[in-house]
Design a protein around this motif. Structure first.
Motif, PDB file in Angstrom:
ATOM      1  N   ILE A 192       0.842  -1.201   0.000  1.00 52.11           N
ATOM      2  CA  ILE A 192       0.000   0.000   0.000  1.00 52.11           C
ATOM      3  C   ILE A 192       0.880   1.255   0.000  1.00 52.11           C
ATOM      4  O   ILE A 192       0.645   2.204  -0.746  1.00 52.11           O
ATOM      5  N   ILE A 193       1.897   1.251   0.859  1.00 57.68           N
ATOM      6  CA  ILE A 193       2.812   2.392   0.898  1.00 57.68           C
ATOM      7  C   ILE A 193       3.606   2.501  -0.402  1.00 57.68           C
ATOM      8  O   ILE A 193       3.847   3.597  -0.914  1.00 57.68           O
ATOM      9  N   LYS A 194       3.991   1.361  -0.971  1.00 58.86           N
ATOM     10  CA  LYS A 194       4.749   1.387  -2.219  1.00 58.86           C
ATOM     11  C   LYS A 194       3.914   1.850  -3.398  1.00 58.86           C
ATOM     12  O   LYS A 194       4.467   2.245  -4.440  1.00 58.86           O
ATOM     13  N   SER A 195       2.604   1.826  -3.269  1.00 58.57           N
ATOM     14  CA  SER A 195       1.764   2.365  -4.339  1.00 58.57           C
ATOM     15  C   SER A 195       1.870   3.886  -4.432  1.00 58.57           C
ATOM     16  O   SER A 195       1.404   4.484  -5.405  1.00 58.57           O
ATOM     17  N   GLY A 196       2.514   4.506  -3.440  1.00 56.68           N
ATOM     18  CA  GLY A 196       2.736   5.951  -3.484  1.00 56.68           C
ATOM     19  C   GLY A 196       3.979   6.351  -4.254  1.00 56.68           C
ATOM     20  O   GLY A 196       4.370   7.527  -4.236  1.00 56.68           O
ATOM     21  N   GLU A 197       4.596   5.413  -4.965  1.00 58.13           N
ATOM     22  CA  GLU A 197       5.800   5.707  -5.737  1.00 58.13           C
ATOM     23  C   GLU A 197       5.611   6.828  -6.762  1.00 58.13           C
ATOM     24  O   GLU A 197       6.523   7.634  -6.967  1.00 58.13           O
ATOM     25  N   GLY A 245      11.009   1.868   5.625  1.00 61.77           N
ATOM     26  CA  GLY A 245      11.601   0.997   4.613  1.00 61.77           C
ATOM     27  C   GLY A 245      10.849   1.085   3.291  1.00 61.77           C
ATOM     28  O   GLY A 245      11.461   1.164   2.216  1.00 61.77           O
ATOM     29  N   ALA A 246       9.512   1.074   3.362  1.00 60.99           N
ATOM     30  CA  ALA A 246       8.706   1.185   2.144  1.00 60.99           C
ATOM     31  C   ALA A 246       8.887   2.547   1.477  1.00 60.99           C
ATOM     32  O   ALA A 246       8.954   2.649   0.239  1.00 60.99           O
ATOM     33  N   MET A 247       9.001   3.607   2.288  1.00 58.88           N
ATOM     34  CA  MET A 247       9.179   4.956   1.736  1.00 58.88           C
ATOM     35  C   MET A 247      10.546   5.089   1.058  1.00 58.88           C
ATOM     36  O   MET A 247      10.663   5.665  -0.035  1.00 58.88           O
ATOM     37  N   ILE A 248      11.594   4.570   1.710  1.00 60.84           N
ATOM     38  CA  ILE A 248      12.937   4.613   1.119  1.00 60.84           C
ATOM     39  C   ILE A 248      12.974   3.801  -0.170  1.00 60.84           C
ATOM     40  O   ILE A 248      13.620   4.189  -1.160  1.00 60.84           O
ATOM     41  N   SER A 249      12.275   2.666  -0.185  1.00 61.61           N
ATOM     42  CA  SER A 249      12.212   1.845  -1.387  1.00 61.61           C
ATOM     43  C   SER A 249      11.572   2.616  -2.546  1.00 61.61           C
ATOM     44  O   SER A 249      12.041   2.548  -3.686  1.00 61.61           O
ATOM     45  N   ASN A 250      10.507   3.354  -2.247  1.00 58.19           N
ATOM     46  CA  ASN A 250       9.873   4.186  -3.279  1.00 58.19           C
ATOM     47  C   ASN A 250      10.860   5.181  -3.875  1.00 58.19           C
ATOM     48  O   ASN A 250      10.978   5.319  -5.098  1.00 58.19           O
ATOM     49  N   LEU A 251      11.558   5.889  -3.015  1.00 58.64           N
ATOM     50  CA  LEU A 251      12.495   6.915  -3.467  1.00 58.64           C
ATOM     51  C   LEU A 251      13.642   6.297  -4.273  1.00 58.64           C
ATOM     52  O   LEU A 251      14.040   6.833  -5.316  1.00 58.64           O
ATOM     53  N   ALA A 252      14.151   5.155  -3.809  1.00 62.28           N
ATOM     54  CA  ALA A 252      15.268   4.506  -4.504  1.00 62.28           C
ATOM     55  C   ALA A 252      14.855   4.035  -5.893  1.00 62.28           C
ATOM     56  O   ALA A 252      15.599   4.200  -6.875  1.00 62.28           O
ATOM     57  N   PHE A 253      13.666   3.455  -6.011  1.00 63.39           N
ATOM     58  CA  PHE A 253      13.217   2.963  -7.316  1.00 63.39           C
ATOM     59  C   PHE A 253      12.916   4.107  -8.284  1.00 63.39           C
ATOM     60  O   PHE A 253      13.038   3.933  -9.504  1.00 63.39           O
ATOM     61  N   VAL A 254      12.531   5.257  -7.766  1.00 63.21           N
ATOM     62  CA  VAL A 254      12.355   6.432  -8.627  1.00 63.21           C
ATOM     63  C   VAL A 254      13.692   6.826  -9.247  1.00 63.21           C
ATOM     64  O   VAL A 254      13.788   7.078 -10.455  1.00 63.21           O
TER      65      VAL A 254
END
Length: 390
Positions: A192-197, A245-254
């Motif tokens: 759910i958090i990763k959907s905010g990418e 962790g989910a938020m950092i993952s979003n930023l890294a994948f961007v």
């Protein structure tokens, strides 16, 4: 009026039957040493041609021999022809079936990976080693495929690996951060958090790269941010490490996507081989950090504990999550060769829905109605973003 034409010396002879003309009586046109006198009267009907010297044929080697015509014409069998429209329809239909198979395989492999990954992390809470094993397994699979020529070996150079390095760094950070998140919170909450990418993508592109977007793109971020916030606030098993962790993952994948677009233009490496090279480089980057953060002693103690509690099937869980991680990523990169970024974005949104729903069912994750509403709003916002971005 009278003309006198003189042309000394020998000349060539040309047979009219060798010019692709219909077969008639042979007509030999020769030029020789002659001095003709051409008399033209005023009347066009009368033309007198007088030749003062005999004609001399310079070459007769082509006379009496058959030569292949200069032009060959063959009839096309009409009963074997197909309309162009029918061929195009068949091609388009085959392409749609292929894309459908890619999507179904991608989603299924991703669901299986998330299930086994969560099982492993519940029994063996060492996300750094788990992430390393996933990359190592994929790298080993591709090395064997290249050695046995099952897959074509990519043709790379130093410039390729140089441009791939920042992509691999971002990919490594995003992979480890997502695994850390799933070790602390439910799989559904992480996704759910990763959907905010998309929100991170727009913000980074706007403020760091100076890109501008239409108002519809900015408006689509409202339900994404609002839905993620609502889901986080109402999460029963909220954990800050898991959330971050989910938020950092979003930023890294961007940043991974940005580096990919900038560095890989004009590279002739297939999607499958591109991800294989990415896995190899990420493995080299991650391994020393995994050893430093967790270490072999912790891994050995945790392994013995997991085997004693779960049994031999724990080894299968580790192998399965490693294999399926590589396969689902490989299929997703292969699908990029066949579809547009918009279609890929929509497919990624549907993938998150399938993972969220399946993980809730399999792990019996308690979900409040408000939490489910937040997840639905966030996923809907992701879909609206993909449409507005187009």
């Amino acid at each position: 009026m009278s003309f006198s034409i003189k042309q000394p010396g020998l000349a060539s002879c040309m047979n009219a039957t060798n010019c692709g003309l219909p077969k008639r009586s042979p007509l030999t046109i020769c030029r020789s040493s002659f001095s003709p006198s051409l008399n033209l009267e005023n009347s066009p009907k009368r033309t007198n041609l007088s030749v003062s010297k005999p004609l001399h044929v310079s070459s007769i080697e082509s006379i009496g021999k058959e030569k292949k015509p200069a032009f060959l014409c063959k009839a096309y069998e009409a009963d074997k022809s197909q309309p162009i429209e029918a061929v195009e329809v068949k091609t388009e239909a085959a392409k749609r079936v292929k894309i459908g198979i890619y999507f179904a395989t991608w989603w299924a492999l991703n669901v299986v990976f998330n299930i086994y990954n969560k099982k492993v992390l519940n029994a063996y809470p060492y996300p750094w080693l788990t992430s390393t094993l996933s990359l190592a397994c994929g790298s080993l699979m591709m090395l064997i495929s290249w050695a046995t020529r099952i897959a074509e070996t990519p043709k790379t150079d130093f410039e390729f690996w140089k441009t791939l390095f920042p992509v691999a760094v971002a990919h490594t950070i995003g992979h480890v951060a997502a695994t850390v998140s799933m070790s602390k919170v439910a799989v559904s909450f992480t996704h759910i958090i990763k959907s905010g990418e998309p929100a991170f993508s727009v913000l980074v592109s706007r403020f760091l790269l100076g890109e501008t977007f239409p108002p519809s793109v900015y408006l689509s971020l409202v339900p994404i941010i609002g839905g993620c916030a609502l889901a986080a606030v109402t999460e029963l098993n909220f954990n800050m490490i898991g959330f971050m962790g989910a938020m950092i993952s979003n930023l890294a994948f961007v940043f991974r996507n940005i580096f990919s677009k900038k560095g890989m233009k004009g590279k002739s490496v297939s999607g499958m081989n591109y991800y294989a090279c990415l896995s190899l480089l990420s493995l080299l980057i991650l391994t020393p950090f995994a050893v430093a953060v967790e270490g072999p002693q912790m891994w050995a103690a945790g392994w013995q504990k997991a085997l004693s509690e779960i049994g031999p099937q724990f080894v299968w869980w580790v192998a399965a999550q490693s294999i399926f991680y590589h396969l689902y990523n490989q299929v997703s990169y292969m699908s990029l060769d066949e579809i547009s970024p918009l279609t890929f974005s929509i497919g990624n949104t549907m993938k998150r829905i399938s993972v969220i729903v399946s993980s809730i069912i399999i792990f019996h994750t308690p979900v409040q109605p408000v939490n489910a509403l937040g997840a639905a709003i966030a996923v809907l916002g992701t879909f609206l973003y993909s449409q507005a971005k187009a």
